[in-house]
Scaffold this motif. Sequence first.
Motif, PDB file in Angstrom:
ATOM      1  N   MET A 268       0.829  -1.199   0.000  1.00 17.24           N
ATOM      2  CA  MET A 268       0.000   0.000   0.000  1.00 17.24           C
ATOM      3  C   MET A 268       0.869   1.257   0.000  1.00 17.24           C
ATOM      4  SD  MET A 268      -2.849   1.211   2.819  1.00 17.24           S
ATOM      5  CE  MET A 268      -3.842  -0.259   2.580  1.00 17.24           C
ATOM      6  N   ALA A 269       1.919   1.247   0.820  1.00 14.57           N
ATOM      7  CA  ALA A 269       2.807   2.405   0.895  1.00 14.57           C
ATOM      8  C   ALA A 269       3.520   2.646  -0.430  1.00 14.57           C
ATOM      9  CB  ALA A 269       3.828   2.208   2.015  1.00 14.57           C
ATOM     10  N   THR A 270       3.909   1.565  -1.112  1.00 14.83           N
ATOM     11  CA  THR A 270       4.536   1.713  -2.433  1.00 14.83           C
ATOM     12  C   THR A 270       3.580   2.384  -3.405  1.00 14.83           C
ATOM     13  OG1 THR A 270       5.890  -0.267  -2.088  1.00 14.83           O
ATOM     14  CG2 THR A 270       5.609   0.482  -4.351  1.00 14.83           C
ATOM     15  N   ASP A 271       2.327   1.940  -3.397  1.00  6.73           N
ATOM     16  CA  ASP A 271       1.320   2.556  -4.268  1.00  6.73           C
ATOM     17  C   ASP A 271       1.119   4.029  -3.919  1.00  6.73           C
ATOM     18  OD1 ASP A 271       1.021   0.093  -5.403  1.00  6.73           O
ATOM     19  OD2 ASP A 271      -0.906  -0.361  -4.472  1.00  6.73           O
ATOM     20  N   VAL A 272       1.117   4.321  -2.617  1.00  2.77           N
ATOM     21  CA  VAL A 272       0.901   5.700  -2.177  1.00  2.77           C
ATOM     22  C   VAL A 272       2.039   6.596  -2.644  1.00  2.77           C
ATOM     23  CG1 VAL A 272       0.826   7.206  -0.158  1.00  2.77           C
ATOM     24  CG2 VAL A 272      -0.548   5.115  -0.207  1.00  2.77           C
ATOM     25  N   TRP A 273       3.287   6.175  -2.399  1.00  4.81           N
ATOM     26  CA  TRP A 273       4.431   6.998  -2.795  1.00  4.81           C
ATOM     27  C   TRP A 273       4.476   7.199  -4.309  1.00  4.81           C
ATOM     28  CZ3 TRP A 273       7.170  10.179  -0.017  1.00  4.81           C
ATOM     29  CH2 TRP A 273       7.308   9.967   1.354  1.00  4.81           C
ATOM     30  N   THR A 274       4.141   6.167  -5.058  1.00  4.85           N
ATOM     31  CA  THR A 274       4.113   6.308  -6.517  1.00  4.85           C
ATOM     32  C   THR A 274       3.045   7.311  -6.938  1.00  4.85           C
ATOM     33  OG1 THR A 274       4.838   4.001  -6.766  1.00  4.85           O
ATOM     34  CG2 THR A 274       3.868   5.067  -8.692  1.00  4.85           C
ATOM     35  N   ALA A 275       1.869   7.197  -6.333  1.00  8.24           N
ATOM     36  CA  ALA A 275       0.760   8.082  -6.705  1.00  8.24           C
ATOM     37  C   ALA A 275       1.044   9.532  -6.337  1.00  8.24           C
ATOM     38  CB  ALA A 275      -0.533   7.603  -6.035  1.00  8.24           C
ATOM     39  N   VAL A 276       1.571   9.761  -5.134  1.00  2.00           N
ATOM     40  CA  VAL A 276       1.793  11.150  -4.720  1.00  2.00           C
ATOM     41  C   VAL A 276       2.937  11.781  -5.511  1.00  2.00           C
ATOM     42  CG1 VAL A 276       0.824  10.847  -2.408  1.00  2.00           C
ATOM     43  CG2 VAL A 276       3.271  10.449  -2.771  1.00  2.00           C
TER      44      VAL A 276
ATOM     45  N   ALA B 131       9.848   4.676  -4.691  1.00  2.00           N
ATOM     46  CA  ALA B 131       8.657   4.372  -3.894  1.00  2.00           C
ATOM     47  C   ALA B 131       8.868   3.126  -3.041  1.00  2.00           C
ATOM     48  CB  ALA B 131       7.453   4.194  -4.818  1.00  2.00           C
ATOM     49  N   VAL B 132       9.500   2.100  -3.614  1.00  2.00           N
ATOM     50  CA  VAL B 132       9.773   0.863  -2.869  1.00  2.00           C
ATOM     51  C   VAL B 132      10.683   1.143  -1.682  1.00  2.00           C
ATOM     52  CG1 VAL B 132      10.968  -1.355  -3.006  1.00  2.00           C
ATOM     53  CG2 VAL B 132       9.360  -0.697  -4.800  1.00  2.00           C
ATOM     54  N   ARG B 133      11.677   2.002  -1.882  1.00  2.00           N
ATOM     55  CA  ARG B 133      12.581   2.341  -0.778  1.00  2.00           C
ATOM     56  C   ARG B 133      11.833   3.061   0.336  1.00  2.00           C
ATOM     57  NH1 ARG B 133      18.112   5.099  -1.502  1.00  2.00           N
ATOM     58  NH2 ARG B 133      18.167   4.335   0.643  1.00  2.00           N
TER      59      ARG B 133
END
Length: 331
Positions: free
Chosen positions: A229-237, A305-307
């Motif tokens: 979820m956090a990876t998706d969030v960082w990519t989206a933002v 984002a993964v990092r």
Amino acid sequence: MKIYPYKRLNRPVTLRVTSVSLRLSDGTRDQLETTAYSTQQQAVALGIAGHTDWVSATIGLSATLPPGANAPDAAWSDLRVLAVLTDGETNVRTSADLTRDAEDGRDWSGSLEVFRDDHIGRASLAVYAVGTVDGVRGRSIAETDRSWIIDTVSDEPVRGLQLDVQKASFRKSSREWLQAYADAPWIVDTSARVPTVFVNTDVEGVIGLLDSNGSGVDSKVRDLLVAQMATDVWTAVFHGAIGDLEVEPGGAPVFPTDWQGEVLREMLPDVIPGVHVEEALRQVHRRRTGDSGWVELQTRIHYAAVRRADASRALAYAIRSLEQMNRESET
């Protein structure tokens, strides 16, 4: 690095917050504890005292100019130091002059008034040393390299990305646009003042897993889910921030002053490594708006984002837990 057609100081201005007080609607003033601001985070939380009726906040400031600011042979005169508060959401800019502490010193101090009605969230506070250079008044000769965040809502002085997480039935939500994503476990909305993650309660088990506090395999699966979820969030933002840049007349992108700027400063060093964040922003902007290079950059964006999501650690913990379970089942 931005190039200026005149002489400037080579180092940034150092800014410190020294005090914070609130003026309440009844005319009284509440001097907040030092926990209202964090030098490490470079953030101020005006909601920490829980007041709902404050009218304005007075923020005490101290700024130190870099060496050479007072040099007798300096290329500037009429030196002034200004604190500038900028809110990209309400388009309000407030400035205040600071006063030199000693005649020949490099320390300046003063205060800035923040009016609650002018802001709905976060604003950015920077300090500029300006003077007359080559006969031109008001030229910036030095400034802070990182702005402070003034948060008019938060009760914790942190500058990192803040998210609003909401649970909703996508099929039955009053937000009709969510219904188009009825089979998604979550969706990230970057159009709001604060990025919002909507978690779909229609997906069986996802809420229970996210809310679980147990140990064992369940906790590792939960950590994996949160990392995804956090990876998706960082990519989206990141895409939300890079797609909503203001551009100067010459075509150069301007760093945002709200959460979008924080996201870009956090991720750009991994997206375009080895260069200053301002140059990285220019390169990413050129690739996004140009004819080539944007598709190739997606791998770097995903890596950044993964990092930020710390996905590798969550995966490693899950694998070790499964291996341990397998060993125990064999004995």
